[in-house]
Design a protein around this motif. Structure first.
Motif, short mmCIF file in Angstrom:
data_model
loop_
_atom_site.label_atom_id
_atom_site.label_comp_id
_atom_site.label_asym_id
_atom_site.label_seq_id
_atom_site.Cartn_x
_atom_site.Cartn_y
_atom_site.Cartn_z
N ASP A 150 0.85 -1.19 0.00
CA ASP A 150 0.00 0.00 0.00
C ASP A 150 0.89 1.24 0.00
OD1 ASP A 150 0.98 0.21 2.59
OD2 ASP A 150 -0.92 -0.32 3.56
N GLU A 151 0.28 2.41 0.01
CA GLU A 151 1.02 3.65 -0.05
C GLU A 151 2.03 3.77 1.08
OE1 GLU A 151 1.96 7.43 -1.80
OE2 GLU A 151 0.58 5.89 -2.52
N THR A 152 1.62 3.37 2.28
CA THR A 152 2.52 3.45 3.43
C THR A 152 3.73 2.55 3.24
OG1 THR A 152 0.67 3.98 4.91
CG2 THR A 152 2.69 3.11 5.91
N GLY A 153 3.48 1.33 2.77
CA GLY A 153 4.58 0.40 2.55
C GLY A 153 5.54 0.88 1.47
N ILE A 154 5.00 1.44 0.41
CA ILE A 154 5.84 1.96 -0.67
C ILE A 154 6.74 3.07 -0.15
CG2 ILE A 154 5.80 3.30 -2.82
CD1 ILE A 154 3.29 1.66 -3.59
N ARG A 155 6.15 3.98 0.60
CA ARG A 155 6.94 5.11 1.13
C ARG A 155 7.99 4.62 2.12
NH1 ARG A 155 6.90 9.30 -2.22
NH2 ARG A 155 4.79 9.74 -2.98
N ARG A 156 7.65 3.58 2.89
CA ARG A 156 8.61 3.04 3.86
C ARG A 156 9.83 2.48 3.14
NH1 ARG A 156 6.35 -1.38 5.10
NH2 ARG A 156 7.91 -2.71 4.08
N ILE A 157 9.61 1.78 2.03
CA ILE A 157 10.73 1.16 1.32
C ILE A 157 11.57 2.22 0.61
CG2 ILE A 157 11.35 -0.41 -0.56
CD1 ILE A 157 8.93 -2.12 0.27
N ILE A 158 10.95 3.23 0.05
CA ILE A 158 11.72 4.33 -0.55
C ILE A 158 12.63 4.94 0.51
CG2 ILE A 158 11.54 6.65 -1.53
CD1 ILE A 158 8.91 5.69 -2.88
#
Length: 395
Positions: A150-158
């Motif tokens: 999800d958006e939160t997970g994507i931002r966390r990995i970036i």
């Protein structure tokens, strides 16, 4: 001097030559921490004659580990071990040292290559971690279905890529290479085969490229300009429904505008069962040539580069700025030193091995009969690399 052994630049980073040791996973880390094996392996690469040695694909978070033996750079213990490793490697030669950062995406939680050549997913009883991906599509039958980010997970990995890059700065690396190929997470976002999203992270090529570009921006923001930033890029999925070379060139142009200094042009590995042309010597060089000539970006060629004269021709023709070799260095950890001799160059040798230098050992031309640098053709001069006890030796 040959062009292969002429100096080259990756951004502001000067390299003594254009020969690179490509990242090679060793599956020997413990809890992501480098072990003595890594010093032995990379130490050999540092005295190979290459101008740059890149440490293996290193995960930016625990769920990004491909196997239990993968290297990580997301906690203090891992950073400390790599800092010590880099310090030790610096004492061996003047070669520059890089590290490749990755997240394996849906290919996470597998056995290592030594356990099973092609790898296989860890069974439930061995406690596999949950893979992550842009879409909930398993890599193959019997593999875990990954959790769709999800958006939160994507931002966390970036952010994880940026934090690992900061750790790489403190550990003393000269270069960071972002792994965006071989079916791992960034590649999974890029390819329509693995990215079925309909939000701002999938669909059009611009949206599929977004994750790769956001990672590059985040790393560039924290990575010093005098150190090099690269990106390993997939050139084609070799599938009619997959990414194409045109897609790769569009992404390379975006990466260049972000401030990425070079790209390494690889291909394939997005999914099983895809018919890929047989690997032949230099089979991916044309991809590097395309990005160099059409985008004007520094390009590194990789894939079945086996012979010194082949490597020399790739650089001399303008098809690539650098060549990266992997298995040839495993086969022959002195590949670069022997390549220099084959091309007629006299480069610095480790002082401890100076007696095997071509112009210090009359036996060299017998062991390497195709070399252009037998002892009888080179002046027996004082070794460049230094030692008062070094003398030409015919033993």
């Amino acid at each position: 001097m040959s062009v292969l052994f002429s100096e080259g630049f990756l951004g502001g980073l000067r390299l003594e030559n254009r020969l690179v040791v490509s990242p090679m996973c060793q599956y020997s880390a413990v809890d992501g921490i480098a072990q003595p094996w890594h010093l032995v392996h990379l130490g050999q690469m540092m005295i190979s004659g290459a101008g740059l040695v890149i440490v293996e694909a290193t995960a930016v978070e625990p769920q990004g580990l491909g196997t239990r033996g993968d290297m990580g750079l997301y906690d203090d213990a891992q950073e400390s071990a790599l800092s010590e490793l880099v310090g030790n490697l610096r004492t061996l030669s003047s070669a520059k040292i890089g590290i490749q950062l990755t997240h394996t995406g849906r290919k996470a939680a597998t056995r290592t290559i030594p356990e099973r050549w092609r790898g296989e997913p860890l069974p439930p009883e061995e406690g596999p971690w949950k893979p992550l991906a842009p879409s909930a599509l398993a890599f193959d039958e019997g593999w875990q279905t990954p959790q769709e980010l999800d958006e939160t997970g994507i931002r966390r990995i970036i952010d994880a890529f940026a934090r690992s890059a900061e750790r790489a700065v403190r550990a003393g690396f000269d270069l960071v290479e972002i792994h965006g190929a071989h079916g791992y997470l960034i590649h999974e976002f890029l390819s329509p085969i693995t990215n079925r999203r309909t939000d701002d992270w999938g669909g059009t090529i611009e949206k599929r490229n977004r994750f790769a570009c956001e990672v590059a921006k985040a790393v560039r923001k924290v990575w010093p300009r005098e150190r090099a930033l690269g990106f390993r890029l997939n050139s084609t999925d070799w599938h009619p429904d997959g990414s194409t070379l045109e897609d790769a060139l569009a992404l390379a142009a975006e990466l260049k505008s972000i401030g990425v200094d070079y790209v390494v042009m690889s291909s394939g590995n997005i999914a099983p069962g895809i018919r890929i042309p047989p690997a032949t010597p230099g089979h991916q060089v044309a991809f590097a040539a395309s990005v160099r000539k059409q985008i004007g970006m520094t390009a590194m060629a990789v894939g079945m580069i086996l012979d010194p004269h082949q490597a020399e021709a790739i650089i001399a023709s303008g098809d690539a700025d650098f060549v990266a070799l992997a298995r040839p260095f495993l086969d022959n950890p002195r590949w670069g030193l022997h390549a220099a001799a084959a091309l007629g160059d006299d480069i610095a040798y480790p002082p401890q091995y100076i007696r095997a230098r071509p112009n210090n050992w009359l036996g060299f031309s017998h062991v390497h009969p195709h070399s252009r640098a037998p002892a009888t053709r080179l002046q027996l001069d004082r070794p460049r690399s230094v030692s008062s006890w070094d003398r030409p030796n015919s033993a």
